[in-house]
Design a protein around this motif. Structure first.
Motif, PDB file in Angstrom:
ATOM      1  N   SER A 212       0.827  -1.216   0.000  1.00 18.00           N
ATOM      2  CA  SER A 212       0.000   0.000   0.000  1.00 18.00           C
ATOM      3  C   SER A 212       0.858   1.262   0.000  1.00 18.00           C
ATOM      4  CB  SER A 212      -0.922   0.007   1.224  1.00 18.00           C
ATOM      5  OG  SER A 212      -1.813  -1.083   1.180  1.00 18.00           O
ATOM      6  N   THR A 213       1.989   1.203   0.698  1.00 12.78           N
ATOM      7  CA  THR A 213       2.904   2.354   0.725  1.00 12.78           C
ATOM      8  C   THR A 213       3.416   2.651  -0.680  1.00 12.78           C
ATOM      9  OG1 THR A 213       3.585   1.660   2.942  1.00 12.78           O
ATOM     10  CG2 THR A 213       4.943   3.325   1.870  1.00 12.78           C
ATOM     11  N   LEU A 214       3.749   1.595  -1.419  1.00 14.91           N
ATOM     12  CA  LEU A 214       4.221   1.778  -2.794  1.00 14.91           C
ATOM     13  C   LEU A 214       3.119   2.382  -3.664  1.00 14.91           C
ATOM     14  CD1 LEU A 214       6.263   1.431  -5.102  1.00 14.91           C
ATOM     15  CD2 LEU A 214       5.383  -0.894  -5.424  1.00 14.91           C
ATOM     16  N   LEU A 215       1.906   1.842  -3.548  1.00 15.45           N
ATOM     17  CA  LEU A 215       0.796   2.355  -4.357  1.00 15.45           C
ATOM     18  C   LEU A 215       0.563   3.840  -4.086  1.00 15.45           C
ATOM     19  CD1 LEU A 215      -1.478   1.589  -6.384  1.00 15.45           C
ATOM     20  CD2 LEU A 215      -2.961   1.305  -4.411  1.00 15.45           C
ATOM     21  N   ASN A 216       0.541   4.214  -2.814  1.00 12.30           N
ATOM     22  CA  ASN A 216       0.331   5.632  -2.458  1.00 12.30           C
ATOM     23  C   ASN A 216       1.467   6.510  -2.980  1.00 12.30           C
ATOM     24  OD1 ASN A 216      -2.064   5.049  -1.150  1.00 12.30           O
ATOM     25  ND2 ASN A 216      -1.114   4.807   0.846  1.00 12.30           N
ATOM     26  N   ARG A 217       2.691   5.983  -2.937  1.00 12.28           N
ATOM     27  CA  ARG A 217       3.856   6.725  -3.446  1.00 12.28           C
ATOM     28  C   ARG A 217       3.714   6.961  -4.958  1.00 12.28           C
ATOM     29  NH1 ARG A 217       8.213   9.848  -2.248  1.00 12.28           N
ATOM     30  NH2 ARG A 217       8.346   8.737  -0.264  1.00 12.28           N
ATOM     31  N   ILE A 218       3.308   5.930  -5.691  1.00 16.41           N
ATOM     32  CA  ILE A 218       3.165   6.044  -7.152  1.00 16.41           C
ATOM     33  C   ILE A 218       2.055   7.023  -7.516  1.00 16.41           C
ATOM     34  CG2 ILE A 218       2.398   4.772  -9.215  1.00 16.41           C
ATOM     35  CD1 ILE A 218       3.914   2.305  -8.008  1.00 16.41           C
ATOM     36  N   ILE A 219       0.914   6.904  -6.838  1.00 15.57           N
ATOM     37  CA  ILE A 219      -0.245   7.728  -7.167  1.00 15.57           C
ATOM     38  C   ILE A 219      -0.067   9.152  -6.645  1.00 15.57           C
ATOM     39  CG2 ILE A 219      -2.775   7.922  -6.931  1.00 15.57           C
ATOM     40  CD1 ILE A 219      -1.648   5.490  -8.588  1.00 15.57           C
ATOM     41  N   GLY A 220       0.728   9.307  -5.582  1.00 14.59           N
ATOM     42  CA  GLY A 220       0.973  10.639  -5.023  1.00 14.59           C
ATOM     43  C   GLY A 220      -0.123  11.105  -4.089  1.00 14.59           C
ATOM     44  N   GLN A 221      -0.982  10.182  -3.676  1.00 17.39           N
ATOM     45  CA  GLN A 221      -2.085  10.512  -2.778  1.00 17.39           C
ATOM     46  C   GLN A 221      -2.495   9.236  -2.060  1.00 17.39           C
ATOM     47  OE1 GLN A 221      -5.069  12.930  -4.654  1.00 17.39           O
ATOM     48  NE2 GLN A 221      -6.611  12.432  -3.142  1.00 17.39           N
ATOM     49  N   LYS A 222      -3.011   9.383  -0.850  1.00 17.51           N
ATOM     50  CA  LYS A 222      -3.383   8.202  -0.086  1.00 17.51           C
ATOM     51  C   LYS A 222      -4.711   7.633  -0.570  1.00 17.51           C
ATOM     52  CE  LYS A 222      -2.663   8.141   4.401  1.00 17.51           C
ATOM     53  NZ  LYS A 222      -2.867   8.334   5.849  1.00 17.51           N
ATOM     54  N   ILE A 223      -4.653   6.439  -1.187  1.00 10.93           N
ATOM     55  CA  ILE A 223      -5.892   5.741  -1.543  1.00 10.93           C
ATOM     56  C   ILE A 223      -5.937   4.364  -0.877  1.00 10.93           C
ATOM     57  CG2 ILE A 223      -6.290   6.924  -3.728  1.00 10.93           C
ATOM     58  CD1 ILE A 223      -5.256   4.379  -5.129  1.00 10.93           C
ATOM     59  N   ALA A 224      -4.761   3.854  -0.486  1.00 10.32           N
ATOM     60  CA  ALA A 224      -4.714   2.583   0.233  1.00 10.32           C
ATOM     61  C   ALA A 224      -4.243   2.878   1.649  1.00 10.32           C
ATOM     62  CB  ALA A 224      -3.735   1.630  -0.452  1.00 10.32           C
ATOM     63  N   ILE A 225      -4.906   2.285   2.645  1.00 10.20           N
ATOM     64  CA  ILE A 225      -4.540   2.627   4.019  1.00 10.20           C
ATOM     65  C   ILE A 225      -3.269   1.896   4.417  1.00 10.20           C
ATOM     66  CG2 ILE A 225      -6.965   2.996   4.562  1.00 10.20           C
ATOM     67  CD1 ILE A 225      -6.830   0.589   6.443  1.00 10.20           C
TER      68      ILE A 225
ATOM     69  N   SER B 100     -14.340   5.272   4.130  1.00 14.91           N
ATOM     70  CA  SER B 100     -14.404   4.181   5.116  1.00 14.91           C
ATOM     71  C   SER B 100     -13.013   3.665   5.458  1.00 14.91           C
ATOM     72  CB  SER B 100     -15.252   3.019   4.584  1.00 14.91           C
ATOM     73  OG  SER B 100     -16.592   3.405   4.423  1.00 14.91           O
ATOM     74  N   GLU B 101     -12.174   3.499   4.425  1.00 15.78           N
ATOM     75  CA  GLU B 101     -10.820   2.988   4.634  1.00 15.78           C
ATOM     76  C   GLU B 101      -9.963   3.956   5.464  1.00 15.78           C
ATOM     77  OE1 GLU B 101      -9.185  -0.321   2.960  1.00 15.78           O
ATOM     78  OE2 GLU B 101     -11.013  -0.258   4.141  1.00 15.78           O
ATOM     79  N   LEU B 102     -10.105   5.258   5.195  1.00 10.53           N
ATOM     80  CA  LEU B 102      -9.326   6.247   5.950  1.00 10.53           C
ATOM     81  C   LEU B 102      -9.718   6.240   7.431  1.00 10.53           C
ATOM     82  CD1 LEU B 102      -9.253   9.219   3.392  1.00 10.53           C
ATOM     83  CD2 LEU B 102      -7.384   7.647   3.964  1.00 10.53           C
ATOM     84  N   ILE B 103     -11.004   6.062   7.707  1.00 14.19           N
ATOM     85  CA  ILE B 103     -11.449   5.977   9.108  1.00 14.19           C
ATOM     86  C   ILE B 103     -10.905   4.705   9.742  1.00 14.19           C
ATOM     87  CG2 ILE B 103     -13.463   5.781  10.645  1.00 14.19           C
ATOM     88  CD1 ILE B 103     -15.041   7.378   8.420  1.00 14.19           C
ATOM     89  N   ARG B 104     -10.955   3.586   9.004  1.00 14.28           N
ATOM     90  CA  ARG B 104     -10.467   2.309   9.540  1.00 14.28           C
ATOM     91  C   ARG B 104      -8.969   2.379   9.832  1.00 14.28           C
ATOM     92  NH1 ARG B 104      -8.949  -2.974   7.631  1.00 14.28           N
ATOM     93  NH2 ARG B 104      -9.000  -2.308   5.458  1.00 14.28           N
TER      94      ARG B 104
ATOM     95  N   ASN C 243     -10.658  11.485  18.834  1.00 12.62           N
ATOM     96  CA  ASN C 243      -9.322  11.499  18.240  1.00 12.62           C
ATOM     97  C   ASN C 243      -9.321  10.818  16.870  1.00 12.62           C
ATOM     98  OD1 ASN C 243      -6.645  12.104  18.137  1.00 12.62           O
ATOM     99  ND2 ASN C 243      -5.992  10.632  19.684  1.00 12.62           N
ATOM    100  N   ILE C 244     -10.009   9.666  16.790  1.00 10.52           N
ATOM    101  CA  ILE C 244     -10.138   8.949  15.508  1.00 10.52           C
ATOM    102  C   ILE C 244     -10.806   9.865  14.487  1.00 10.52           C
ATOM    103  CG2 ILE C 244     -11.359   7.047  14.335  1.00 10.52           C
ATOM    104  CD1 ILE C 244     -10.996   5.456  17.031  1.00 10.52           C
ATOM    105  N   GLY C 245     -11.899  10.510  14.896  1.00 10.60           N
ATOM    106  CA  GLY C 245     -12.645  11.401  14.005  1.00 10.60           C
ATOM    107  C   GLY C 245     -11.828  12.581  13.517  1.00 10.60           C
ATOM    108  N   THR C 246     -11.082  13.191  14.442  1.00 11.71           N
ATOM    109  CA  THR C 246     -10.265  14.368  14.094  1.00 11.71           C
ATOM    110  C   THR C 246      -9.202  14.010  13.054  1.00 11.71           C
ATOM    111  OG1 THR C 246     -10.606  15.308  16.296  1.00 11.71           O
ATOM    112  CG2 THR C 246      -8.756  16.165  15.028  1.00 11.71           C
TER     113      THR C 246
ATOM    114  N   LYS D  10      -9.082  15.003   8.730  1.00  7.72           N
ATOM    115  CA  LYS D  10      -7.998  15.708   8.021  1.00  7.72           C
ATOM    116  C   LYS D  10      -7.660  15.005   6.704  1.00  7.72           C
ATOM    117  CE  LYS D  10      -5.898  17.583  12.218  1.00  7.72           C
ATOM    118  NZ  LYS D  10      -4.808  17.394  13.202  1.00  7.72           N
ATOM    119  N   ASP D  11      -7.549  13.666   6.750  1.00 10.78           N
ATOM    120  CA  ASP D  11      -7.242  12.909   5.529  1.00 10.78           C
ATOM    121  C   ASP D  11      -8.391  12.985   4.522  1.00 10.78           C
ATOM    122  OD1 ASP D  11      -4.741  12.169   6.299  1.00 10.78           O
ATOM    123  OD2 ASP D  11      -5.194  10.071   6.704  1.00 10.78           O
TER     124      ASP D  11
END
Length: 299
Positions: free
Chosen positions: A20-33, A192-196, A253-256, A260-261
């Motif tokens: 997931s870290t690689l995918l986010n790095r390639i895309i340049g935005q967080k889509i995989a948690i 949903s994924e960002l909250i999880r 805290n989870i909500g805050t 942001k994300d």
């Protein structure tokens, strides 16, 4: 005019190697948690990388592991189904972990594939450069890879080279998605994924992977904010107590942090409302798996 190239690439590997870290790095935005807990990714997450010359659709799969419940079966089946629909495969391993039975299990399956398989050795920033040759030699003896590429997904080392190699060896093809689209998943799913992710990060080992998140509604309110209502599902009452926390502090805290994300994702102001619900043994019940987004017809 030069030809336009495109194709589908699956990223497979054991849990926690940095897919997931690689995918986010390639895309340049967080889509995989991202989480340091194993099996964080539960669905095939498609990320779209587009340049004027090429488009690569990356499929980040759940870590392949020995399932312990129906959710685990679903996750592993999702990973294997990805192999049936791609033009090439990235087999990702971690430089700081020795090749184990889990890797050999995946390699046995990959050896039967008819598409190119690239070995990507991640986390090279965590080892001494001299150790890398031994890792490469070890994997070379097991399988004949199209190419072996060491990277650091966290630092970005050699990721551009990986992309150049994939594009260079890709066939001519159409642009499947608009140039500004980075994923095929609806916003509800990503929210949903960002909250999880925040639940996993903030509760650490107190709440294991018996957490699901369902985004119930997303609509703009009278203050021009996107009003999101979501439910966090757990398996036991004790887990509900941990997620809510003393005086509701943990849930706040989870909500805050999630908000942001989500605001970054939507490029908009967000009002996030969270509830916590207990659903006993949901991971082993097909009805609940479907309700919470894990559907058999996805693979």
């Amino acid at each position: 005019m030069s030809e336009h190239k495109s194709g589908f690439v699956a990223i497979v590997g054991r849990p926690n190697v940095g897919k997931s870290t690689l995918l986010n790095r390639i895309i340049g935005q967080k889509i995989a948690i991202m989480s340091d807990k194993a099996q964080t990714t539960r669905n095939k997450i498609q990320g779209v990388y587009t340049t004027p010359e090429a488009q690569i659709i990356f499929i980040d799969t759940p870590g392949i592991h020995k399932p312990k419940h129906r959710l685990g079966d679903y996750m592993v089946e999702m990973a294997y189904s990805a192999l049936r629909e791609v033009d090439s495969i990235i087999f990702m391993v971690s430089a700081d972990q020795k090749r184990g039975r889990g890797d050999d299990f995946i390699l046995e399956r990959l050896s039967k594939q008819e598409v190119p398989v690239y070995l990507v050795i991640n986390k090279i920033d965590t080892i001494h450069p001299d150790e890398l040759l031994a890792i490469i030699d070890d994997y070379r003896q097991v399988m004949d890879f199209k190419e072996i590429i060491p990277i650091s997904a966290t630092e970005g080392n050699n990721v551009e080279h990986l992309l150049d190699v994939l594009v260079d060896q890709m066939d001519e093809g159409p642009q499947y998605f608009p140039e500004d689209q980075i994923t095929d998943h609806p916003e509800y799913f990503i929210v949903s994924e960002l909250i999880r992710e925040k639940v996993l990060t903030l509760t650490r080992d107190e709440v294991p992977h018996s957490v699901a998140v369902v985004t119930e509604s997303m609509k703009r309110d009278e203050n021009d904010k996107v009003h999101i209502q979501a439910t966090i599902i757990v398996e036991r009452t004790s887990q509900k107590g941990i997620i809510i926390g003393k005086g509701g502090k943990m849930l706040k805290n989870i909500g805050t942090q999630a908000r942001k994300d989500i605001e970054t994702l939507l490029a908009d102001k967000v009002y996030l409302e969270l509830w916590v619900k207990v659903q006993k043994d949901w991971r082993d019940k097909q009805t609940y798996l479907q309700d919470y987004g894990y559907r058999k017809d996805d693979y």
